[in-house]
Design a protein around this motif. Structure first.
Motif: not given
Length: 101
Positions: A9-21, A27-41
């Motif tokens: 399955i794709t990453l988007d499908q996995l995120k939808e399965k475990h975190y919702g649409p 899902r918004d919380e997951l995406e925000q966490g990724y954005s914060d992590f990305k800034i640090g990296v």
């Protein structure tokens, strides 16, 4: 090698399965966490490209090594004004922001 019943399955499908649409709270919380992590990296990669230690970057930007470390390791959120100062004063760079729809 035959492909019987592939369960790839794709990453988007996995995120939808475990975190919702997209748009759901979880899902918004997951995406925000990724954005914060990305800034640090991104900050860490830029610092390393410039050949600076966390301490050197902190000194140039007028902050502490501990604060730089916390941003890079996604322990602390960074204010936009502080990030701008770190990029401009500490890295001799320019911060660009983009809003996408």
């Amino acid at each position: 090698m035959s492909k019987k019943g592939s369960n790839i399955i794709t990453l988007d499908q996995l995120k939808e399965k475990h975190y919702g649409p997209i748009g759901s709270d979880k899902r918004d919380e997951l995406e925000q966490g990724y954005s914060d992590f990305k800034i640090g990296v991104l900050l860490q990669e830029a610092r390393l490209k410039k050949g600076l230690t966390q301490e050197e970057l902190a000194s140039r930007a007028g902050t502490t090594k501990s604060y730089i470390s916390k941003i890079e390791n996604n322990i602390k959120e960074v204010r936009l004004s502080t990030l701008k100062k770190i990029v401009e004063l500490g890295l001799d760079g320019e911060l660009e922001l983009m809003i996408k729809f």
